[in-house]
Scaffold this motif. Structure first.
Motif, PDB file in Angstrom:
ATOM      1  N   LEU A 359      12.560   6.521 114.857  1.00 17.21           N
ATOM      2  CA  LEU A 359      11.236   7.008 114.474  1.00 17.21           C
ATOM      3  C   LEU A 359      10.333   7.091 115.697  1.00 17.21           C
ATOM      4  O   LEU A 359       9.619   8.096 115.886  1.00 17.21           O
ATOM      5  N   ARG A 360      10.359   6.082 116.532  1.00 15.19           N
ATOM      6  CA  ARG A 360       9.542   6.085 117.755  1.00 15.19           C
ATOM      7  C   ARG A 360       9.855   7.320 118.600  1.00 15.19           C
ATOM      8  O   ARG A 360       8.958   8.028 119.070  1.00 15.19           O
ATOM      9  N   HIS A 364       7.719  11.713 119.341  1.00 15.73           N
ATOM     10  CA  HIS A 364       7.382  12.360 120.613  1.00 15.73           C
ATOM     11  C   HIS A 364       7.664  13.852 120.599  1.00 15.73           C
ATOM     12  O   HIS A 364       7.116  14.584 121.424  1.00 15.73           O
ATOM     13  N   HIS A 365       8.504  14.308 119.696  1.00 17.31           N
ATOM     14  CA  HIS A 365       8.907  15.722 119.782  1.00 17.31           C
ATOM     15  C   HIS A 365       8.843  16.489 118.466  1.00 17.31           C
ATOM     16  O   HIS A 365       9.225  17.657 118.416  1.00 17.31           O
ATOM     17  N   LYS A 366       8.340  15.869 117.394  1.00 18.82           N
ATOM     18  CA  LYS A 366       8.171  16.619 116.155  1.00 18.82           C
ATOM     19  C   LYS A 366       6.985  16.080 115.365  1.00 18.82           C
ATOM     20  O   LYS A 366       6.588  14.906 115.521  1.00 18.82           O
ATOM     21  N   GLU A 367       6.451  16.956 114.533  1.00 19.21           N
ATOM     22  CA  GLU A 367       5.356  16.542 113.665  1.00 19.21           C
ATOM     23  C   GLU A 367       5.960  15.971 112.383  1.00 19.21           C
ATOM     24  O   GLU A 367       6.770  16.632 111.721  1.00 19.21           O
ATOM     25  N   LEU A 368       5.580  14.766 112.030  1.00 18.64           N
ATOM     26  CA  LEU A 368       6.123  14.099 110.848  1.00 18.64           C
ATOM     27  C   LEU A 368       5.061  13.176 110.259  1.00 18.64           C
ATOM     28  O   LEU A 368       4.047  12.877 110.898  1.00 18.64           O
ATOM     29  N   THR A 369       5.308  12.748 109.047  1.00 19.01           N
ATOM     30  CA  THR A 369       4.427  11.774 108.386  1.00 19.01           C
ATOM     31  C   THR A 369       5.242  10.546 108.008  1.00 19.01           C
ATOM     32  O   THR A 369       6.320  10.679 107.410  1.00 19.01           O
ATOM     33  N   ASP A 449       9.291  -4.437 117.710  1.00 17.60           N
ATOM     34  CA  ASP A 449      10.253  -4.552 118.820  1.00 17.60           C
ATOM     35  C   ASP A 449      10.676  -3.181 119.313  1.00 17.60           C
ATOM     36  O   ASP A 449      11.068  -3.025 120.476  1.00 17.60           O
ATOM     37  N   GLY A 450      10.608  -2.183 118.421  1.00 14.56           N
ATOM     38  CA  GLY A 450      10.983  -0.823 118.821  1.00 14.56           C
ATOM     39  C   GLY A 450       9.865  -0.057 119.468  1.00 14.56           C
ATOM     40  O   GLY A 450      10.012   1.151 119.731  1.00 14.56           O
ATOM     41  N   GLY A 451       8.740  -0.720 119.721  1.00 13.87           N
ATOM     42  CA  GLY A 451       7.652  -0.062 120.421  1.00 13.87           C
ATOM     43  C   GLY A 451       6.644   0.642 119.541  1.00 13.87           C
ATOM     44  O   GLY A 451       5.812   1.408 120.034  1.00 13.87           O
ATOM     45  N   LEU A 452       6.684   0.380 118.244  1.00  9.89           N
ATOM     46  CA  LEU A 452       5.739   0.997 117.322  1.00  9.89           C
ATOM     47  C   LEU A 452       4.541   0.070 117.110  1.00  9.89           C
ATOM     48  O   LEU A 452       4.699  -1.142 116.970  1.00  9.89           O
TER      49      LEU A 452
END
Length: 456
Positions: A359-360, A364-369, A449-452
């Protein structure tokens, strides 16, 4: 004295068979009484008494049917309004079961007529108290299931009842609760798998805090509970029959297609991964290995025709058993076994699964919710920055191609919960409603932990 524990993990409950080697008392049996009879048969004991701690809110009891079948005395609080004959139990009443002495203790709080049963053996082993939804391991049963008008009174009763047990029973008394193993009947999270009165006096907040502080903590911990609970009390007061465990009639591809077209619930019992990889479009995936009955019962509009899809007949049988425990049987409209290609002539549908790390990267490269389908209380404790909350428990009314207010239709919805099970169910419901979904099959603990970024 021997205590046989009969677990029902999917509902978070325990039933008990207590015996002296010859005769037995059964406490809070689930509706599928064949399990109780099997335990008694293996122990070589005769069931002479069946007792209920309360009129249950989270499952249909097997107590009445069991007592009828074996000719046992059925013990229910004398103050409970029921439509069947039973021995009405009152506070302080004592009776014997073989060499064991049983004393009923009024412990209101979970309900107004709740009882606990203290059992003293003749063999010198430690006594036990069967506390139902009163004193649990590190917690108590919740006091709000009878409605908000009664919550305050029941909460105060629950505090007094816990202290009554602590004051009147020896510290070595083993505690044997019915709830507290995942059941939403627990007020707060329970701790451990066994306990005694003495241990609870040292560790349970209802014992270690004063009344005002405990009540504040209790009220703060009360979260949503399954919608199907409102059907359990009336069913139990009517003296329900034993489970009907026969498979519903077999359904072919045509019947499945007709059921989907009619808006019926067609539920795929296979694993989360198997469902995501391939399923019949319009079906709902609820992994049988999760809290299957709890969430299906929570979500399905009560009485909606239900068709079950399983890899094997045994999987269907297990689902039928699970559903019988919460009174879903008359709406079972059929079953089929195999896989998606056996269930439809159309092209099977699918959706991706992902982790929080993915998800992280995807952000960076697509629009999502990002859609958080946890409960409101979980959301408030901490959620992903930029996510929207739409709890799974509010999705039961979603139909095929039915949009959800506030959820965009022009982008992927990345759906998450705390561990993956609820996200999978929600993703199937959202896919059924016409959304493009990605189900996050990962622990929420891995999000940070995944940077979110997590915000409260």
């Amino acid at each position: 004295m021997q205590i046989e524990i009969i677990e029902t993990p999917s509902l978070g409950d325990r039933s008990y068979l207590v015996h002296d080697g010859e005769v037995a008392l059964v406490i809070d049996p689930q509706r599928d009484i064949d399990r109780v009879l099997a335990v008694a048969g293996r122990a070589g004991v005769r069931i002479t008494d069946v007792a209920e701690t309360h009129i249950h809110n989270d499952y249909v009891t097997g107590g009445y049917a069991l007592a009828q079948q074996v000719g046992a005395t059925y013990r229910v609080n004398a103050e409970d309004e029921v439509s069947f004959e039973r021995h009405g139990v009152r506070d302080g009443e004592e009776f014997t079961v073989g060499t064991m002495t049983v004393r009923a203790l009024a412990t209101p709080g979970h309900t107004f007529t709740h009882l606990s049963y203290a059992v003293t053996p003749a063999d010198g082993s430690d006594p036990a108290v069967f506390t139902g939804g009163s004193l649990l391991f590190g917690s108590t049963g919740r006091p709000d299931l009878l409605g908000p008008d009664h919550t305050e009174a029941l909460a105060n009763h629950q505090y007094d009842s816990a202290h009554r047990l602590a004051d009147e029973l020896p510290e070595e008394t083993r505690i044997m609760p019915t709830h507290g193993f995942g059941s939403f009947c627990s007020a707060t999270q329970t701790t451990g798998d066994s306990s005694t009165i003495g241990a609870e006096k040292r560790q349970n907040p209802v014992m270690t805090k004063n009344r005002e502080d405990w009540l504040a903590e209790l009220y703060d911990g009360l979260a949503a509970y399954p919608a199907y609970y409102r059907h359990m009390g009336p069913a139990n007061s009517a003296g329900p029959s034993a489970s009907r465990l026969e498979r519903p009639e077999r359904a072919d591809k045509g019947v499945i297609a007709e059921a989907l077209a009619a808006g019926h619930w067609v539920v795929d019992l296979r694993s989360q991964r198997a469902f995501a990889e391939s399923h019949v479009e319009g079906t709902i995936g609820i992994d049988l290995q999760g809290q299957f009955a709890t969430y299906l019962g929570w979500l399905i509009p009560w009485g909606t025709p239900l068709l079950l899809l399983g890899e094997t007949g045994e999987q269907v049988d297990e689902a039928v058993r699970e559903l019988s425990r919460i009174g879903i049987e008359d709406s079972l409209a059929g079953h089929a076994t195999g896989g998606p290609t056996d269930w439809t002539d159309g092209e099977p549908a699918s959706f991706p699964q992902a982790t929080f790390a993915q998800l992280r990267d995807a952000r960076h490269h697509k629009e999502l919710t990002v859609v958080d389908v946890r409960r409101e209380d979980e959301w408030e404790e901490g959620h992903l920055e930029g996510a929207v909350q739409h709890s799974l428990i509010d999705m039961g009314g979603l139909g095929i191609d039915s949009p959800v207010e506030g959820l965009p239709t022009d982008r992927e919805l990345w759906v998450h919960c705390a561990g993956g099970f609820r996200a999978s169910v929600a993703a199937s419901l959202l896919a059924r409603a016409g959304y493009r979904v990605v189900a996050i099959d990962d622990s929420f603990d891995n999000a940070a932990d995944g940077g979110l970024e997590i915000t409260a």
